[in-house]
Design a protein around this motif. Structure first.
Motif, PDB file in Angstrom:
ATOM      1  N   ARG A  49      68.578  -7.131  20.819  1.00 23.77           N
ATOM      2  CA  ARG A  49      68.198  -5.958  20.015  1.00 23.77           C
ATOM      3  C   ARG A  49      66.908  -6.268  19.260  1.00 23.77           C
ATOM      4  NH1 ARG A  49      74.221  -5.787  18.909  1.00 23.77           N
ATOM      5  NH2 ARG A  49      73.799  -6.969  17.043  1.00 23.77           N
ATOM      6  N   PRO A  50      65.763  -6.212  19.946  1.00 24.68           N
ATOM      7  CA  PRO A  50      64.493  -6.614  19.330  1.00 24.68           C
ATOM      8  C   PRO A  50      64.034  -5.730  18.178  1.00 24.68           C
ATOM      9  CG  PRO A  50      64.098  -5.642  21.479  1.00 24.68           C
ATOM     10  CD  PRO A  50      65.589  -5.793  21.334  1.00 24.68           C
ATOM     11  N   ASP A  51      64.514  -4.506  18.093  1.00 29.74           N
ATOM     12  CA  ASP A  51      64.028  -3.591  17.052  1.00 29.74           C
ATOM     13  C   ASP A  51      64.863  -3.619  15.776  1.00 29.74           C
ATOM     14  OD1 ASP A  51      61.929  -2.717  18.697  1.00 29.74           O
ATOM     15  OD2 ASP A  51      63.232  -1.267  19.683  1.00 29.74           O
ATOM     16  N   GLU A  52      65.944  -4.379  15.755  1.00 24.80           N
ATOM     17  CA  GLU A  52      66.777  -4.467  14.554  1.00 24.80           C
ATOM     18  C   GLU A  52      66.045  -5.247  13.465  1.00 24.80           C
ATOM     19  OE1 GLU A  52      69.813  -3.011  13.908  1.00 24.80           O
ATOM     20  OE2 GLU A  52      69.469  -1.976  15.808  1.00 24.80           O
ATOM     21  N   ILE A  53      66.366  -4.943  12.219  1.00 25.97           N
ATOM     22  CA  ILE A  53      65.707  -5.565  11.065  1.00 25.97           C
ATOM     23  C   ILE A  53      66.589  -6.680  10.496  1.00 25.97           C
ATOM     24  CG2 ILE A  53      64.797  -5.165   8.741  1.00 25.97           C
ATOM     25  CD1 ILE A  53      63.208  -3.712  10.888  1.00 25.97           C
ATOM     26  N   VAL A  54      65.978  -7.833  10.276  1.00 24.79           N
ATOM     27  CA  VAL A  54      66.669  -8.985   9.695  1.00 24.79           C
ATOM     28  C   VAL A  54      66.219  -9.140   8.244  1.00 24.79           C
ATOM     29  CG1 VAL A  54      67.008 -11.487   9.844  1.00 24.79           C
ATOM     30  CG2 VAL A  54      66.728 -10.144  11.938  1.00 24.79           C
ATOM     31  N   ASP A  55      67.188  -9.282   7.341  1.00 22.86           N
ATOM     32  CA  ASP A  55      66.900  -9.585   5.940  1.00 22.86           C
ATOM     33  C   ASP A  55      66.821 -11.099   5.807  1.00 22.86           C
ATOM     34  OD1 ASP A  55      66.940  -6.912   4.903  1.00 22.86           O
ATOM     35  OD2 ASP A  55      69.125  -6.940   5.130  1.00 22.86           O
ATOM     36  N   LEU A  56      65.655 -11.597   5.460  1.00 22.06           N
ATOM     37  CA  LEU A  56      65.431 -13.039   5.367  1.00 22.06           C
ATOM     38  C   LEU A  56      65.738 -13.546   3.961  1.00 22.06           C
ATOM     39  CD1 LEU A  56      62.140 -13.048   7.427  1.00 22.06           C
ATOM     40  CD2 LEU A  56      64.401 -13.798   8.182  1.00 22.06           C
ATOM     41  N   PRO A  57      66.045 -14.845   3.826  1.00 22.46           N
ATOM     42  CA  PRO A  57      66.432 -15.382   2.519  1.00 22.46           C
ATOM     43  C   PRO A  57      65.322 -15.321   1.473  1.00 22.46           C
ATOM     44  CG  PRO A  57      66.206 -17.145   4.130  1.00 22.46           C
ATOM     45  CD  PRO A  57      66.087 -15.850   4.875  1.00 22.46           C
ATOM     46  N   ASN A  58      64.061 -15.184   1.906  1.00 23.66           N
ATOM     47  CA  ASN A  58      62.959 -15.098   0.935  1.00 23.66           C
ATOM     48  C   ASN A  58      62.739 -13.669   0.437  1.00 23.66           C
ATOM     49  OD1 ASN A  58      61.805 -13.847   3.127  1.00 23.66           O
ATOM     50  ND2 ASN A  58      60.109 -15.289   3.346  1.00 23.66           N
ATOM     51  N   GLY A  59      63.635 -12.734   0.834  1.00 23.34           N
ATOM     52  CA  GLY A  59      63.524 -11.345   0.401  1.00 23.34           C
ATOM     53  C   GLY A  59      62.714 -10.468   1.333  1.00 23.34           C
ATOM     54  N   ALA A  62      62.020  -8.549   8.744  1.00 26.57           N
ATOM     55  CA  ALA A  62      61.243  -8.596   9.971  1.00 26.57           C
ATOM     56  C   ALA A  62      62.131  -8.129  11.118  1.00 26.57           C
ATOM     57  CB  ALA A  62      60.745 -10.016  10.244  1.00 26.57           C
ATOM     58  N   THR A  63      61.517  -7.617  12.180  1.00 24.34           N
ATOM     59  CA  THR A  63      62.309  -7.245  13.346  1.00 24.34           C
ATOM     60  C   THR A  63      62.710  -8.505  14.105  1.00 24.34           C
ATOM     61  OG1 THR A  63      60.445  -7.043  14.879  1.00 24.34           O
ATOM     62  CG2 THR A  63      61.062  -5.057  13.619  1.00 24.34           C
ATOM     63  N   CYS A  64      63.778  -8.398  14.841  1.00 24.48           N
ATOM     64  CA  CYS A  64      64.234  -9.521  15.661  1.00 24.48           C
ATOM     65  C   CYS A  64      63.157  -9.918  16.665  1.00 24.48           C
ATOM     66  CB  CYS A  64      65.517  -9.142  16.392  1.00 24.48           C
ATOM     67  SG  CYS A  64      66.919  -8.805  15.301  1.00 24.48           S
ATOM     68  N   GLY A  65      62.489  -8.923  17.245  1.00 24.91           N
ATOM     69  CA  GLY A  65      61.440  -9.215  18.225  1.00 24.91           C
ATOM     70  C   GLY A  65      60.278  -9.979  17.613  1.00 24.91           C
ATOM     71  N   ASP A  66      59.867  -9.578  16.409  1.00 23.76           N
ATOM     72  CA  ASP A  66      58.766 -10.291  15.750  1.00 23.76           C
ATOM     73  C   ASP A  66      59.169 -11.719  15.390  1.00 23.76           C
ATOM     74  OD1 ASP A  66      57.073  -8.125  15.946  1.00 23.76           O
ATOM     75  OD2 ASP A  66      57.383  -7.453  13.877  1.00 23.76           O
ATOM     76  N   LEU A  67      60.402 -11.880  14.906  1.00 20.51           N
ATOM     77  CA  LEU A  67      60.867 -13.224  14.566  1.00 20.51           C
ATOM     78  C   LEU A  67      60.910 -14.115  15.806  1.00 20.51           C
ATOM     79  CD1 LEU A  67      63.788 -12.593  12.055  1.00 20.51           C
ATOM     80  CD2 LEU A  67      61.577 -13.662  11.572  1.00 20.51           C
ATOM     81  N   GLN A  68      61.419 -13.554  16.926  1.00 23.01           N
ATOM     82  CA  GLN A  68      61.504 -14.357  18.140  1.00 23.01           C
ATOM     83  C   GLN A  68      60.116 -14.731  18.640  1.00 23.01           C
ATOM     84  OE1 GLN A  68      64.659 -15.511  20.239  1.00 23.01           O
ATOM     85  NE2 GLN A  68      62.900 -16.774  19.800  1.00 23.01           N
ATOM     86  N   GLU A  69      59.173 -13.796  18.575  1.00 21.22           N
ATOM     87  CA  GLU A  69      57.804 -14.101  18.996  1.00 21.22           C
ATOM     88  C   GLU A  69      57.198 -15.197  18.126  1.00 21.22           C
ATOM     89  OE1 GLU A  69      53.471 -11.922  19.526  1.00 21.22           O
ATOM     90  OE2 GLU A  69      55.267 -10.688  19.411  1.00 21.22           O
ATOM     91  N   ASP A  70      57.386 -15.087  16.806  1.00 22.85           N
ATOM     92  CA  ASP A  70      56.881 -16.130  15.909  1.00 22.85           C
ATOM     93  C   ASP A  70      57.544 -17.472  16.223  1.00 22.85           C
ATOM     94  OD1 ASP A  70      55.248 -14.308  14.649  1.00 22.85           O
ATOM     95  OD2 ASP A  70      56.508 -14.108  12.858  1.00 22.85           O
ATOM     96  N   GLY A  71      58.842 -17.426  16.537  1.00 19.93           N
ATOM     97  CA  GLY A  71      59.545 -18.652  16.890  1.00 19.93           C
ATOM     98  C   GLY A  71      58.985 -19.285  18.156  1.00 19.93           C
ATOM     99  N   PHE A  72      58.751 -18.476  19.173  1.00 20.85           N
ATOM    100  CA  PHE A  72      58.188 -18.988  20.429  1.00 20.85           C
ATOM    101  C   PHE A  72      56.786 -19.547  20.206  1.00 20.85           C
ATOM    102  CE2 PHE A  72      60.838 -16.054  23.395  1.00 20.85           C
ATOM    103  CZ  PHE A  72      61.932 -16.871  23.224  1.00 20.85           C
TER     104      PHE A  72
END
Length: 110
Positions: A49-59, A62-72
């Protein structure tokens, strides 16, 4: 005018049409960032689900897709990468492949 269909198949050499080879699994491109590639779901799992929004611990969010791209791209330190599945796993629909879960056995009414 058209002719009616013939009862016999049309002649041919009987060779089935060629099949395409399976598509290989994606491979990670060379990392742009300072860290090794990171799967935000953990241990090689992928998001569904790349378009879902993740609440990060720093407040931030980001979308799942953006996080995965940054991770890669190596944008997360190994420590940050290790903590991401806690926030991304359920929201991003992490899975080990694209195969749907098995269908449950049918049940009879009482």
């Amino acid at each position: 005018p058209t002719r009616p269909p013939t009862p016999e198949p049309t002649p041919g050499d009987g060779t089935p049409p060629p099949t395409r080879p399976p598509t290989p699994a994606p491979t990670l491109a060379p990392v742009d960032g300072p860290n090794p590639p990171c799967f935000i779901c953990g241990n090689g799992l992928v998001i569904s689900r790349p378009d879902e929004i993740v609440d990060l611990p720093n407040g931030e969010t980001a979308t799942c897709g953006d996080l995965q791209e940054d991770g890669f791209n190596g944008e997360f330190t190994p420590l940050e990468c290790a903590g991401l599945p806690e926030y991304a796993f359920d929201v991003c629909g992490c899975d080990d492949d694209e195969t749907p879960p098995p269908t449950p056995e049918p049940t009879r009414p009482p």
